[in-house]
Design a protein around this motif. Structure first.
Motif, short mmCIF file in Angstrom:
data_model
loop_
_atom_site.label_atom_id
_atom_site.label_comp_id
_atom_site.label_asym_id
_atom_site.label_seq_id
_atom_site.Cartn_x
_atom_site.Cartn_y
_atom_site.Cartn_z
N ARG A 145 0.83 -1.21 0.00
CA ARG A 145 0.00 0.00 0.00
C ARG A 145 0.87 1.26 0.00
O ARG A 145 0.53 2.25 -0.65
N MET A 146 1.96 1.20 0.72
CA MET A 146 2.86 2.36 0.76
C MET A 146 3.54 2.56 -0.59
O MET A 146 3.74 3.70 -1.04
N LEU A 171 -2.01 8.20 4.71
CA LEU A 171 -2.28 6.79 4.48
C LEU A 171 -1.01 5.96 4.65
O LEU A 171 -1.01 4.91 5.29
N ALA A 172 0.10 6.45 4.07
CA ALA A 172 1.37 5.73 4.20
C ALA A 172 1.81 5.67 5.66
O ALA A 172 2.30 4.63 6.13
N SER A 173 1.65 6.76 6.39
CA SER A 173 2.04 6.80 7.79
C SER A 173 1.21 5.83 8.62
O SER A 173 1.73 5.14 9.51
N ASN A 174 -0.09 5.77 8.33
CA ASN A 174 -0.96 4.83 9.05
C ASN A 174 -0.53 3.39 8.81
O ASN A 174 -0.44 2.58 9.75
N CYS A 175 -0.22 3.06 7.55
CA CYS A 175 0.27 1.71 7.23
C CYS A 175 1.58 1.43 7.95
O CYS A 175 1.81 0.32 8.45
N TYR A 176 2.45 2.42 8.00
CA TYR A 176 3.75 2.24 8.64
C TYR A 176 3.60 1.88 10.11
O TYR A 176 4.21 0.91 10.60
N TRP A 177 2.78 2.63 10.82
CA TRP A 177 2.66 2.39 12.26
C TRP A 177 1.90 1.11 12.56
O TRP A 177 2.17 0.44 13.57
#
Length: 343
Positions: A145-146, A171-177
């Motif tokens: 997704r990122m 969105l990328a930050s949410n996936c990361y965490w």
């Protein structure tokens, strides 16, 4: 000469100077003396710690930054000389960049580099977890997704407006965490919490980012840039928006990797007040210092220590805003984020 970051957290400590040496006086301990020439930063954590005006003056002359943090690891103040800046030209160009498109180009490049660094860290963690019973497949889906967000940024012919950038970054930050939660263990890490965090792992991240913020602030001022004139983070009284912008590039290689490594060997502890205890702070500070002293290839093709890369990157950003150089933002995956070059 090896640079040293001194962290003082014990109430009742007095910091003074004699000649060109820092003097540390602590209750029930012998006095210590350290050469100011070997010190890069003095970080004071919590209350009940005193500094002499003579020490502050000498520290400024020797370009030693003094950081004041509260007991939760939040930056209260940074003491550094206002005369370390290169020139006013960079600051004027920074303000003009909001209207001439350079600010949007810089914001796009920073966010792209941030996502790239997040992916690089997760890919390394994914490989390490494949050999054990772990949720590595789910981490792989977050990484995919990122990558989609990275592809979106690359597909745009021009730099995006902040209102268009933030959803992709969010969105990328949410996936990361979510992925980091799987890496560290859902029972240990409840998810990212910033303000008011009471669990030890979020406290580690908050404290580590405060130390990084102090380093980026010094590099910002030395490059002649304004700490409070950002392009990604919103302007707010007392919020160093540009420093927070520039920090995005270095969170993973400096802080996140240090915390993940630290958690492999020990568990953070809280004191009676619900704050990180002295031993945990010392371990985190040591891990971050190790990362700052480690080397990586910069965009000039040469190996530099990370603390030097931060300074070089801020100088390059200043040159870009002045129109003197093309825009290149360093990342852990230089071949994966060509978007950062000459947008």
């Amino acid at each position: 000469m090896e640079e040293t970051n001194i962290v003082i957290s014990e109430p009742g400590t007095f910091l003074g100077k004699t000649s060109r040496r820092l003097v540390i006086k602590q209750p029930d301990r012998p006095n210590r003396e350290l050469s100011l020439l070997k010190i890069k930063e003095i970080t004071v954590l919590g209350r009940g710690i005193s500094l002499s005006s003579d020490l502050i003056t000498s520290a400024i002359k020797e370009q030693v930054q003094i950081n004041l943090l509260d007991s939760a690891g939040r930056v209260v103040a940074n003491i550094l000389s206002p005369y370390q800046t290169e020139s006013i030209r960079a600051a004027r160009a920074q303000l003009e960049a909001v209207g001439n498109g350079r600010g949007a180009r810089l914001a796009t490049a920073i966010i792209s580099a941030k996502i790239s660094n997040q992916i690089a860290l997760l890919e390394k963690a994914e490989v390490a977890l494949e050999a054990v019973d772990s949720p590595s497949q789910q981490i792989g889906r977050y990484i995919a997704r990122m990558h989609n967000r990275m592809d979106y940024l690359k597909s745009c012919p021009t730099a995006l407006k902040i209102s268009q950038l933030l959803p992709a970054e969010g969105l990328a930050s949410n996936c990361y965490w979510l992925a980091i939660r799987l890496v560290l263990g859902p029972r240990k890490f409840p998810g990212r919490r910033k303000r008011g965090a009471t669990d030890p792992i979020n406290s580690l991240f908050n404290y580590g980012y405060a130390l990084l913020q102090s380093r980026i602030l010094l590099a910002t001022v030395r490059a002649g840039l304004l700490p409070f004139a950002g392009f990604i983070h919103q302007d707010r009284p007392g919020k160093p928006s540009f420093v927070l912008d520039a920090m995005e590039v270095f969170r993973q290689p400096i802080v996140d990797t240090a915390i993940i490594s630290l958690l492999e060997d020990s568990q953070p502890k809280l004191n009676a007040e619900g704050r990180l205890d002295r031993e945990t702070i010392q371990k985190l500070t040591s891990a971050i210092s190790t990362n700052l002293d480690s080397k990586a290839k910069y965009i000039d093709g040469k190996q530099h220590r990370f603390q030097e890369i931060m300074i070089l990157q801020l100088q390059l950003i200043a040159s870009f805003l002045k129109g003197d150089r093309e825009l290149v933002i360093w990342s852990l995956r230089p071949n994966a984020n060509d978007i950062t070059r000459d947008l």
